[in-house]
Design a protein around this motif. Structure first.
Motif, PDB file in Angstrom:
ATOM      1  N   GLU A 213       0.815  -1.216   0.000  1.00  0.00           N
ATOM      2  CA  GLU A 213       0.000   0.000   0.000  1.00  0.00           C
ATOM      3  C   GLU A 213       0.849   1.267   0.000  1.00  0.00           C
ATOM      4  N   PRO A 214       1.902   1.376   0.853  1.00  0.00           N
ATOM      5  CA  PRO A 214       2.722   2.591   0.779  1.00  0.00           C
ATOM      6  C   PRO A 214       3.342   2.789  -0.597  1.00  0.00           C
ATOM      7  N   GLY A 215       3.749   1.689  -1.234  1.00  0.00           N
ATOM      8  CA  GLY A 215       4.347   1.805  -2.556  1.00  0.00           C
ATOM      9  C   GLY A 215       3.364   2.293  -3.600  1.00  0.00           C
ATOM     10  N   VAL A 216       2.157   1.759  -3.577  1.00  0.00           N
ATOM     11  CA  VAL A 216       1.136   2.197  -4.537  1.00  0.00           C
ATOM     12  C   VAL A 216       0.816   3.673  -4.337  1.00  0.00           C
ATOM     13  N   ARG A 217       0.642   4.073  -3.092  1.00  0.00           N
ATOM     14  CA  ARG A 217       0.319   5.479  -2.825  1.00  0.00           C
ATOM     15  C   ARG A 217       1.457   6.395  -3.271  1.00  0.00           C
ATOM     16  N   GLY A 218       2.691   5.965  -3.061  1.00  0.00           N
ATOM     17  CA  GLY A 218       3.826   6.762  -3.500  1.00  0.00           C
ATOM     18  C   GLY A 218       3.901   6.871  -5.012  1.00  0.00           C
ATOM     19  N   ALA A 219       3.642   5.759  -5.697  1.00  0.00           N
ATOM     20  CA  ALA A 219       3.678   5.762  -7.159  1.00  0.00           C
ATOM     21  C   ALA A 219       2.620   6.697  -7.734  1.00  0.00           C
ATOM     22  N   LEU A 220       1.411   6.628  -7.191  1.00  0.00           N
ATOM     23  CA  LEU A 220       0.340   7.493  -7.683  1.00  0.00           C
ATOM     24  C   LEU A 220       0.629   8.958  -7.364  1.00  0.00           C
ATOM     25  N   ALA A 221       1.209   9.212  -6.188  1.00  0.00           N
ATOM     26  CA  ALA A 221       1.563  10.589  -5.829  1.00  0.00           C
ATOM     27  C   ALA A 221       2.639  11.146  -6.751  1.00  0.00           C
TER      28      ALA A 221
END
Length: 206
Positions: free
Chosen positions: A157-165
Motif C-alpha cells: 500500500e505505501p508503494g502504490v500510494r507513493g507511485a500514484l503521488a
C-alpha cells in the motif's frame, strides 16, 4: 521481484522474541513497503517510548540474514519472463525499493538480476520513504523518463500510494496484504502475479 515479505515478517517476530518482548503481526503487515526510518516510527507509535526499538531493529537484521541463509528466497513467479519481454521491447527498467541500496544490490546480484536494470534507488538515498513520491521520482529521473510515462509494479500500500503521488501509472500485485477498498478504488488494475502482468502488457496495442 523477490519473495521476501514473509521472511521479513518472520524476522520481526524472531527479533522481538530474542528480546523477550511481544510483536504484533498486524504491525508487521503495516510495515510492508516502508523503509527502516518509517518502520521505527511505526513501532514507537504502536508500543510507546519504553519499547526497545533500537535493539529490535538491530536484531531484525541478524534474524533476517539468518533466515535467508537458512531458507533462501525465491523469485516471484513470472519475473524472468516479464523481464525478458521488457528487454525484447526495449523498455528501460528501474528498481525503487525501501531496502537500503547496499543490501538491495546484494540481493539482486545474488539472483543475477542487478545487470538487468538501468537504475536502482534504495530507501537510504531519498529524503522521504514510501508513501511519499520521492523514490519513484528519482527512479524516473535516473532512467530519463517523465513519471507520467512510467508504470510502477507494487505489492504494498505505501508503494502504490507513493507511485500514484509521483504521477506514474501503477499496477498492484499484492503479496501478504490485499489492497483495502479505498486503495483498490484508486487503482486501475490489481493483478494476482507477474504472469498476469506480462499477459496484460503483451496484449496492449503498440
Amino acid at each position: 521481484m523477490l519473495d521476501t515479505e514473509p521472511l521479513a515478517a518472520q524476522a520481526w517476530g524472531e527479533a522481538a522474541a530474542g528480546l523477550g518482548v511481544g510483536f504484533d503481526d498486524a504491525l508487521a503487515m503495516r510495515m510492508v513497503g516502508c523503509n527502516f526510518v518509517d518502520c521505527s516510527a511505526l513501532v514507537r507509535r504502536h508500543y510507546g517510548a519504553d519499547y526497545p526499538v533500537e535493539a529490535l531493529l538491530g536484531r531484525w537484521h541478524a534474524a533476517y540474514d539468518a533466515i535467508v541463509e537458512r531458507e533462501g528466497y525465491a523469485l516471484k513467479p513470472g519475473l524472468l519472463e516479464l523481464l525478458d519481454w521488457l528487454e525484447a521491447a526495449g523498455i528501460p527498467k528501474a528498481v525503487a525499493t525501501s531496502t537500503r541500496r547496499a543490501r538491495a544490490e546484494t540481493k539482486l546480484q545474488q539472483k543475477l538480476l542487478l545487470p538487468r536494470f538501468s537504475a536502482l534507488v534504495g530507501g537510504d538515498e531519498i529524503a522521504r520513504g514510501k508513501p511519499a513520491p520521492d523514490i519513484f521520482l528519482e527512479a524516473a529521473a535516473r532512467i530519463g523518463m517523465p513519471p507520467s510515462a512510467c508504470l510502477v509494479l507494487e505489492d504494498s500500500e505505501p508503494g502504490v500510494r507513493g507511485a500514484l503521488a509521483a504521477g506514474t501509472m501503477a499496477i498492484m500485485v499484492p503479496d501478504l496484504k490485499p489492497p483495502p477498498p479505498a486503495l483498490r478504488a484508486m487503482l486501475t488494475l490489481v493483478l494476482p502475479n507477474l504472469h498476469a502482468v506480462h499477459a496484460h502488457l503483451a496484449a496492449l496495442p503498440v
